[in-house]
Design a protein around this motif. Sequence first.
Motif, PDB file in Angstrom:
ATOM      1  N   LEU A 268      40.136 -19.386 -63.312  1.00 52.78           N
ATOM      2  CA  LEU A 268      41.556 -19.111 -63.183  1.00 52.78           C
ATOM      3  C   LEU A 268      41.764 -17.701 -62.635  1.00 52.78           C
ATOM      4  N   SER A 269      42.856 -17.519 -61.934  1.00 52.41           N
ATOM      5  CA  SER A 269      43.228 -16.191 -61.444  1.00 52.41           C
ATOM      6  C   SER A 269      44.045 -15.464 -62.511  1.00 52.41           C
ATOM      7  N   ASN A 270      43.708 -14.193 -62.761  1.00 52.42           N
ATOM      8  CA  ASN A 270      44.505 -13.400 -63.708  1.00 52.42           C
ATOM      9  C   ASN A 270      45.407 -12.390 -63.004  1.00 52.42           C
ATOM     10  N   GLN A 271      45.689 -12.644 -61.737  1.00 49.73           N
ATOM     11  CA  GLN A 271      46.496 -11.722 -60.942  1.00 49.73           C
ATOM     12  C   GLN A 271      47.881 -11.517 -61.559  1.00 49.73           C
ATOM     13  N   LYS A 272      48.485 -12.581 -62.064  1.00 44.74           N
ATOM     14  CA  LYS A 272      49.832 -12.484 -62.633  1.00 44.74           C
ATOM     15  C   LYS A 272      49.874 -11.542 -63.830  1.00 44.74           C
ATOM     16  N   VAL A 273      48.931 -11.700 -64.757  1.00 45.27           N
ATOM     17  CA  VAL A 273      48.937 -10.842 -65.939  1.00 45.27           C
ATOM     18  C   VAL A 273      48.552  -9.408 -65.582  1.00 45.27           C
ATOM     19  N   LYS A 274      47.664  -9.228 -64.607  1.00 48.36           N
ATOM     20  CA  LYS A 274      47.291  -7.876 -64.185  1.00 48.36           C
ATOM     21  C   LYS A 274      48.494  -7.140 -63.599  1.00 48.36           C
ATOM     22  N   GLU A 275      49.265  -7.846 -62.792  1.00 52.22           N
ATOM     23  CA  GLU A 275      50.447  -7.228 -62.199  1.00 52.22           C
ATOM     24  C   GLU A 275      51.509  -6.936 -63.266  1.00 52.22           C
ATOM     25  N   PHE A 276      51.653  -7.853 -64.226  1.00 53.41           N
ATOM     26  CA  PHE A 276      52.670  -7.681 -65.268  1.00 53.41           C
ATOM     27  C   PHE A 276      52.327  -6.512 -66.187  1.00 53.41           C
ATOM     28  N   LEU A 277      51.059  -6.380 -66.543  1.00 59.48           N
ATOM     29  CA  LEU A 277      50.649  -5.315 -67.461  1.00 59.48           C
ATOM     30  C   LEU A 277      50.212  -4.044 -66.745  1.00 59.48           C
ATOM     31  N   GLY A 278      49.968  -4.155 -65.448  1.00 56.98           N
ATOM     32  CA  GLY A 278      49.566  -2.972 -64.688  1.00 56.98           C
ATOM     33  C   GLY A 278      48.147  -2.519 -64.973  1.00 56.98           C
ATOM     34  N   ARG A 279      47.273  -3.442 -65.292  1.00 59.05           N
ATOM     35  CA  ARG A 279      45.872  -3.095 -65.565  1.00 59.05           C
ATOM     36  C   ARG A 279      44.978  -4.312 -65.354  1.00 59.05           C
ATOM     37  N   LYS A 280      43.692  -4.035 -65.215  1.00 61.07           N
ATOM     38  CA  LYS A 280      42.704  -5.108 -65.137  1.00 61.07           C
ATOM     39  C   LYS A 280      42.354  -5.588 -66.549  1.00 61.07           C
ATOM     40  N   LEU A 281      41.787  -6.777 -66.631  1.00 59.81           N
ATOM     41  CA  LEU A 281      41.380  -7.296 -67.934  1.00 59.81           C
ATOM     42  C   LEU A 281      39.895  -7.075 -68.198  1.00 59.81           C
ATOM     43  N   GLY A 282      39.150  -6.686 -67.185  1.00 56.56           N
ATOM     44  CA  GLY A 282      37.747  -6.355 -67.377  1.00 56.56           C
ATOM     45  C   GLY A 282      36.799  -7.418 -66.853  1.00 56.56           C
ATOM     46  N   SER A 283      35.600  -6.984 -66.516  1.00 50.61           N
ATOM     47  CA  SER A 283      34.579  -7.889 -65.994  1.00 50.61           C
ATOM     48  C   SER A 283      33.842  -8.568 -67.140  1.00 50.61           C
ATOM     49  N   VAL A 284      33.164  -9.663 -66.816  1.00 43.99           N
ATOM     50  CA  VAL A 284      32.359 -10.359 -67.823  1.00 43.99           C
ATOM     51  C   VAL A 284      31.270  -9.426 -68.357  1.00 43.99           C
ATOM     52  N   LYS A 285      30.661  -8.662 -67.490  1.00 45.07           N
ATOM     53  CA  LYS A 285      29.598  -7.739 -67.923  1.00 45.07           C
ATOM     54  C   LYS A 285      30.151  -6.705 -68.904  1.00 45.07           C
ATOM     55  N   GLN A 286      31.308  -6.150 -68.614  1.00 46.83           N
ATOM     56  CA  GLN A 286      31.931  -5.180 -69.530  1.00 46.83           C
ATOM     57  C   GLN A 286      32.196  -5.812 -70.893  1.00 46.83           C
TER      58      GLN A 286
END
Length: 306
Positions: A268-286
Motif C-alpha cells: 500500500l502507498s502511505n503517501q496520504k498519511v505522510k502528506e497529512f502528518l508532514g513526516r515519513k513513517l519509516g523504513s522496514v529496516k528502521q
Amino acid sequence: MTLKSSILLTGGSGLLAVNWFYSKRSEFIVYLGLNERIIQPNGSNVVILDFSSEKNLIKQLEKIRPSVVVHTAGLTSVEKCEKNPELAYFINVELSIMVANVTKALNIPMVHISTDHLFEGNNLNLSESEPVHGINVYGKTKAIAEKFVAEINPDSLIIRCNFYGWGTSYRKSFSDHIINSLRNHQVINLFDDVHYTPILAEYLIQTVHDLLAKRAKGTYNVVSDDRISKYEFGILIADEFKLDKSLIIRSSLASQSNLVRRPADMSLSNQKVKEFLGRKLGSVKQHIVQLHLQEEDEKIKEIQLL
C-alpha cells in the motif's frame, strides 16, 4: 490534576490491542474489551464486552465513556475465514457494524482497524482511492466492514495496515515466528513472490494517535515506507538479530496449491498519511532495528508472559 483520556480496545486479547495497551498505558486509561479469552495485564481495566445487542453495548460504553473506541476485533486467519464464512461475516462485519452504530449514537470517535488484504494483488503500492476487490472470504468481509463503517459513522478513522511486534504466549506475530525459528536453528520457508508494506506495531499505534490528534477521518494506509517480500523481511530480521539467514529458504506462494487463494502483492502507498502528518513513517529496516531495541524493554517481557 488533569484527568487522562481513555481508550477502549475491542479484541482486547489480540496482538494489536495488547501492544496498544502497553504502548499507551502511561498516557491514557486503557480499557481492554474482552470476549472469549480473558487476560488481566498489570494496570489494565478489563471490560467483558456484551455484543448480544447494541442496547447492551451502549449501556457498557455509557458507563466508561471512552474518549475513543479502537475496533481491533476480527477473525484474521485466512484459512479459518474460508472454512467458516458465516463466523467470518459475524466477527468481521456484524461486530464492526455494531461498534459503528454504538459509537455514532454516543458521539464517540471510532478507529476501525482494517487490512491490506483487500485487493487482487496484481498491482503495487495502492492508494486509498483504489476500488477494493477481495479474493477470499477474509478480504471480502473486511472490505464489506469498511463500507458499512464509513456509511454509518462518516467521522470514523479506517486504518489499513499489516503490522508485526512482540507477541504473547498464546499469539505470536510473524516476526516472532522468524526470530524463534532461527534461534532454535530451524529452517523456515518464506515467500519471495509475496510483497507487502509491514509496519511495527509501535509506529502504527503512534501514527493513529497522531491522526486522532489532528481530527483525521476517512481511510488511511498506515504502513511502512518500503515494499518488501516476506523473504526479504526475514533476511532483514536475521541480519539485525545476528541470526543464521542461511536457514531461510526461498519459497513461492504460486507453488502452494493447498492454501486458500491470497493476493501476491498487498503493498500500500502511505503517501496520504505522510502528506497529512508532514513526516515519513519509516523504513522496514528502521522498524526492525527498533524491534530489536524493544526486546530488553520490561513492557515487552510483560507482553511475552501473558
